[in-house]
Design a protein around this motif. Structure first.
Motif, PDB file in Angstrom:
ATOM      1  N   ARG A 166       3.384  -2.103 -44.566  1.00  0.00           N
ATOM      2  CA  ARG A 166       2.787  -2.937 -43.543  1.00  0.00           C
ATOM      3  C   ARG A 166       4.003  -4.198 -42.897  1.00  0.00           C
ATOM      4  O   ARG A 166       3.921  -4.244 -41.835  1.00  0.00           O
ATOM      5  N   ASP A 167       4.783  -4.455 -43.796  1.00  0.00           N
ATOM      6  CA  ASP A 167       5.867  -5.441 -43.417  1.00  0.00           C
ATOM      7  C   ASP A 167       7.186  -4.766 -43.312  1.00  0.00           C
ATOM      8  O   ASP A 167       7.945  -5.202 -43.818  1.00  0.00           O
ATOM      9  N   HIS A 171       6.539  -9.010 -39.762  1.00  0.00           N
ATOM     10  CA  HIS A 171       5.650  -9.615 -40.645  1.00  0.00           C
ATOM     11  C   HIS A 171       4.395 -10.477 -39.964  1.00  0.00           C
ATOM     12  O   HIS A 171       4.769 -11.035 -38.955  1.00  0.00           O
ATOM     13  N   HIS A 172       3.162  -9.991 -40.288  1.00  0.00           N
ATOM     14  CA  HIS A 172       2.059 -10.483 -39.307  1.00  0.00           C
ATOM     15  C   HIS A 172       1.413 -11.751 -40.375  1.00  0.00           C
ATOM     16  O   HIS A 172       1.573 -11.781 -41.683  1.00  0.00           O
ATOM     17  N   ARG A 173       0.813 -12.387 -39.661  1.00  0.00           N
ATOM     18  CA  ARG A 173      -0.056 -13.651 -40.428  1.00  0.00           C
ATOM     19  C   ARG A 173      -1.743 -13.580 -39.467  1.00  0.00           C
ATOM     20  O   ARG A 173      -1.693 -13.548 -38.042  1.00  0.00           O
ATOM     21  N   ILE A 181       2.531 -12.472 -34.906  1.00  0.00           N
ATOM     22  CA  ILE A 181       3.848 -12.027 -35.581  1.00  0.00           C
ATOM     23  C   ILE A 181       4.673 -13.198 -35.875  1.00  0.00           C
ATOM     24  O   ILE A 181       5.023 -13.972 -35.133  1.00  0.00           O
ATOM     25  N   GLY A 184      10.333 -11.006 -37.481  1.00  0.00           N
ATOM     26  CA  GLY A 184      10.609  -9.401 -37.274  1.00  0.00           C
ATOM     27  C   GLY A 184      11.881  -9.512 -37.066  1.00  0.00           C
ATOM     28  O   GLY A 184      12.672 -10.209 -37.024  1.00  0.00           O
ATOM     29  N   SER A 378      10.312 -15.211 -45.607  1.00  0.00           N
ATOM     30  CA  SER A 378      10.287 -14.024 -46.313  1.00  0.00           C
ATOM     31  C   SER A 378      11.670 -14.120 -47.163  1.00  0.00           C
ATOM     32  O   SER A 378      11.658 -13.461 -48.116  1.00  0.00           O
TER      33      SER A 378
END
Length: 926
Positions: A166-167, A171-173, A181, A184, A378
């Motif tokens: 998924r990531d 990276h989604h929120r 997003i 990225g 991250s």
């Protein structure tokens, strides 16, 4: 010229196909899709397929190296998870991520080098080693570019798919408005860094085109469908957007402060190359004089500082005085700090880095909750989990704490991201933070009396072309007790940790502070990598004489070749400088001569255990490989012995990489005049890095800067150019260069009238007053910013070509209602494909090649339509001749009527008395 274009597109599973169809298109092959029972054949496009392959990680089935198995497995993995039929789904499942990257052209990188560059780009993102990646390079009539395809699942050895990553890339929120997003991969920045680092590794004086001060937008190809313009309003919107972006960049270069422009180009770095400034001006100005004037204006500004590696070299870097002072204060703080103020932890992988940071944290007592900062959230997750007990750390980004705008700083205050006395601030991935941001963090922490722990991941490969401050801190303040083996040296060099790498090389015996012995190398399998091109031939002759004397090779023979005479010996090695078709040899390949036929100018070589014959009258792009360049040495077979000479500080990092990459058969010889110890070599190596900090360079006056690397105008390049056609003096008012937007505003003025005109009116009162050409009613041609710079320079610097270009635009421009029949007639008269491209560009005609189902997947139209090839000198000269003849009255182009000399006594009398020349009479007659 290398550019920083890259685009990532999610590819979805549809009723027609999934991964099979686009992968067949990318591979230029035929693939069968069992799920839709259809065969997709794109083999008719294989003419532009250069090379490609599939990168299969460990643990994946070896059959994935077959493109048909790889594509079918990706589709099968997604179809097995489908519960709702595809025709009923609102969001189709993603089957892969498609990447398109612009690559340097053939005259900058050989094909094997471009393939290595493409593999580095596609494997650069985090977690890229967990999925299988297909890559391919296309180059034919369009610019060279690469395609990459990322699988979104990992597979086991049996081919069973795992869960989706998924990531993986972004990276989604989840928010109230949907998925957002938050982080990225910055693909343009990644592409720029990998390309620029690769150029430095090859020892090439090339730069990637800098991102414009006002970046443009690559619009989706909504205008073209199968080569037909179907939406005129959309086309006009794209054209206007490009014109606005061009005008904004011209204004940023010419009107804004040079210091502001340089800091915009820095984009967080501490220095940039002077060639980047010149490349920027080359992109937006056509005339060489305008380019030079703007470059000089920037370099000579009082707020801009020019820098050189040594006092004897020309300045190659520049920065602003503000950034120079900022970086100097930060480095002084690092040099004079203790471990209680700044501690660094460097490790070869992410797991070891997190463990060492946690050990350093628990070895000291801290009364306040630790603060963990990173370029993105991250970067902080692993360390935050490791320090979760007993003190829960506070996590944020460096922009929220120190360097961001006011809205981000407000968020940081809400999260308690304050730097205060006694508080421990941990930066797990300092190597991911730009130099200016990290310098401000160091100064802010020192002012607030906060303690810092900076982590440095050696596998990040940052620190060579930018983000060098983190590597500088880790290299200066790291533990001196660490010991490294031969296998660690290359990793350290690529991370910018030159002190540790050079100390390890000295301990392993890979470096010798002595001059390479010219006499005695009687082994023909020993190659010498030399940095000084002026010394290559001299050293090669000396070594050859010694080898002939010891009978290691036979005496040389003079051969007549396509490019002159060439001296070769049986038994010696040769290297190709261009690709050869017969036999099949890539540029930069090595082979050994086994026989020479001087009468037929042929040689026989041993290549891949086979004997091949080369006809030197048909292919002569070879030379003796006794001495080679750093670029050629990188392609040397692994079992060959190599001696590397280091005599120029400018190529230190590239020379150090050679023995680091092949330590068993390579030795580095450092000229004692350059360095006599590991400490001196470390200082030189740090200054040689393109991302070196400003204080590591010497400040030099701007007029001595290294510029003028661009190709000269065609007039200067071609000494055999025919004499220019006679210029009609008054009849052809010189228009401004096609891309000068400032001067384009002044073209509404009427052209100047000859000074002799009042005399004619006085002599003949009945003669009607000649009307000036209606220049104000003629639209100025648009700037051909998509064409090759030599073409643009030719049009701008030659008055006849510029006038012909203006007349051509009058005939085929979008404002002319008869542009299509005019263009059809003019295309029949063109003698150069470049002239045809100019007509298509000015007329805004539809592209000649079809664009269809893979519009979103391939290169944008604006990067390919108007520059289909790297134009040769002959093509440019033919186009220049076409443009010059367009300006001649009475030519076949029909742009100007023929000369008509009115027979009047006034004209004859003025001519006989010498009061008017023939040219002036012709001009008034027109």
């Amino acid at each position: 010229m290398a550019i920083t274009f890259s685009r990532l597109t999610p590819m979805r599973l549809t009723l027609l196909s999934g991964a099979v169809r686009p992968l067949a298109y990318t591979g230029r092959t035929t693939l069968y899709d069992p799920h839709v029972d259809a065969e997709f054949d794109y083999s008719h496009l294989k003419g532009d397929y250069a090379c490609g392959g599939i990168i299969v990680p460990e643990g994946h089935p070896p059959t994935f190296k077959d493109l048909s198995v790889y594509a079918a497995s990706l589709d099968a993995a997604e179809r097995a998870k489908i519960r709702t039929p595809l025709n009923e789904r609102e969001r189709l499942p993603q089957v892969g991520l498609a990447l398109v990257v612009a690559l340097p052209p053939t005259d900058e990188l050989w094909l094997p080098e471009a393939a290595e560059l493409m593999r580095r780009i596609v494997t650069a993102p985090p977690r890229a080693n967990e999925v299988a990646i297909h890559w391919a390079i296309h180059e034919a009539l369009i610019n060279r570019h690469g395609h990459g395809w990322y699988a979104l699942r990992s597979f086991d050895a049996a081919g069973n798919p795992g869960p989706k990553l998924r990531d993986f890339i972004v990276h989604h929120r989840s928010t109230a408005l949907g998925a957002d997003i938050v982080e990225g991969v910055d693909w343009p920045q990644l592409s720029w860094e990998v390309q620029q680092t690769f150029f430095e590794e090859l020892g090439l004086d090339l730069v990637v085109d800098p991102i414009a001060p006002v970046p443009g937008t690559h619009y989706a190809p909504v205008v073209y469908v199968n080569g037909t313009i179907h939406n005129e309003r959309a086309r006009q919107r794209v054209v206007r957007a490009r014109e606005r972006a061009h005008a904004a960049n011209v204004q940023a270069i010419t009107q804004k402060s040079p210091a502001e422009l340089v800091e915009t180009l820095l984009r967080g770095r501490s220095t940039i190359r002077t060639l980047e400034v010149e490349r920027l001006c080359t992109r937006f100005f056509d005339h060489p004089a305008d380019r030079a004037a703007n470059v000089e204006r920037i370099l000579t500004n009082d707020d801009v500082v020019s820098l050189a590696n040594t006092a004897a070299e020309a300045p190659r870097f520049l920065t602003t005085r503000r950034v120079h002072a900022l970086m100097k204060r930060a480095t002084d703080l690092v040099d004079n700090s203790s471990e209680d103020q700044i501690a660094t932890v460097s490790a070869a992988d992410r797991t070891s880095l997190v463990r060492e940071i946690a050990e350093h944290y628990y070895a000291h007592n801290h009364s306040d909750r630790p603060l963990i900062l990173g370029h993105a959230l991250s970067d902080c997750q692993d360390v935050a989990l490791a320090l979760d007990e007993p003190d829960t750390p506070v996590v944020g980004t460096i922009d929220m704490a120190v360097t961001g705008p006011e809205d981000l700083l407000a968020i940081g205050r809400e999260r308690d991201l304050a730097l205060r006395p006694g508080r421990l601030v941990i930066v797990p991935r300092a190597d991911r933070i730009d130099d200016q941001c990290l310098a401000r963090l160091l100064l802010e922490a020192n002012e607030r009396k906060a303690q810092l722990i900076l982590g440095h991941d050696q596998r990040s490969s940052h620190g060579v072309v930018h983000r060098h401050l983190a590597a500088y801190v880790a290299d200066r303040t790291g533990a001196a007790s660490a010991r490294y083996s031969r296998n660690d040296i290359e990793l350290l060099l690529r991370a910018g940790l030159v002190r540790r790498a050079i100390e390890a090389m000295a301990e392993c015996g890979l470096v010798s502070f002595d001059v390479f012995p010219n006499h005695g190398p009687d082994d023909p399998s020993l190659f010498v990598a030399c940095q000084d091109r002026c010394r290559i031939k001299e050293l090669a002759d000396t070594i050859r004489e010694e080898r002939v004397r010891t009978k290691a090779i036979e005496p040389p023979e003079e051969l007549t070749t396509l490019r002159g005479t060439l001296s070769l010996s049986v038994g010696e090695w040769i290297v190709t400088t261009e690709a050869c078709e017969h036999p099949r040899l890539q540029a930069g390949e090595f082979a050994r001569i086994v026989a020479i036929d001087r009468s037929n100018s042929t040689i026989e070589i041993m290549h891949d255990t086979e004997i091949e014959r080369i006809n030197l009258e048909a292919f002569a792009a070879i030379r003796s490989a006794t001495t080679i360049t750093i670029r050629e040495a990188r392609r040397l077979p692994a079992d060959m012995r190599l001696a590397v000479e280091l005599t120029d500080s400018r190529r230190t990092w590239a020379a150090l990489l050679l023995p680091a990459g092949r330590p068993a058969h390579t030795r580095l010889y450092v000229d004692p005049a350059l360095a006599r110890s590991a400490e001196e070599l470390t200082d030189i190596a740090r200054r040689s890095l393109p991302g070196a900090l400003p204080h590591q360079h010497e400040m030099r006056p701007a007029p001595d800067a290294e510029i003028s690397k661009n190709p000269l105008p065609i007039e200067a390049e071609n000494p055999f150019e025919p004499e220019p056609l006679p210029e009609p003096v008054a009849a052809m008012p010189a228009p401004p260069p096609p891309v000068h937007l400032e001067e384009r505003r002044s073209t509404n003025a009427s052209p100047a009238i000859s000074k002799d005109l009042p005399l004619i009116e006085a002599e003949d009162a009945l003669e009607p007053e000649p009307f000036p050409e209606p220049v104000a009613a003629t639209p100025t041609p648009p700037p051909p910013i998509h064409l090759e710079e030599r073409v643009r320079g030719t049009i701008a610097s030659n008055i006849h070509a510029r006038e012909g270009y203006r007349l051509l635009y009058q005939q085929v421009g979008p404002h002319n209602r008869n542009r299509r029949p005019n263009a059809a007639r003019i295309l029949d008269l063109c003698t150069s494909d470049l002239t045809v491209a100019l007509v298509h560009f000015l007329a805004e005609l539809e592209p000649t090649r079809d664009r269809g189902e893979f519009d979103n997947y391939d290169m944008p139209p604006e990067l390919t339509e108007h520059d289909p090839t790297r134009w040769t000198l002959i093509q440019i000269q033919n186009a220049k001749y076409d443009l010059q003849t367009m300006a001649l009255p009475g030519s076949n182009w029909g742009f100007r009527p023929p000369f008509k000399f009115p027979v009047r006594e006034n004209f004859l009398r003025l001519f006989e008395n010498g009061e008017m020349s023939t040219d002036e009479i012709q001009a008034l007659a027109i």
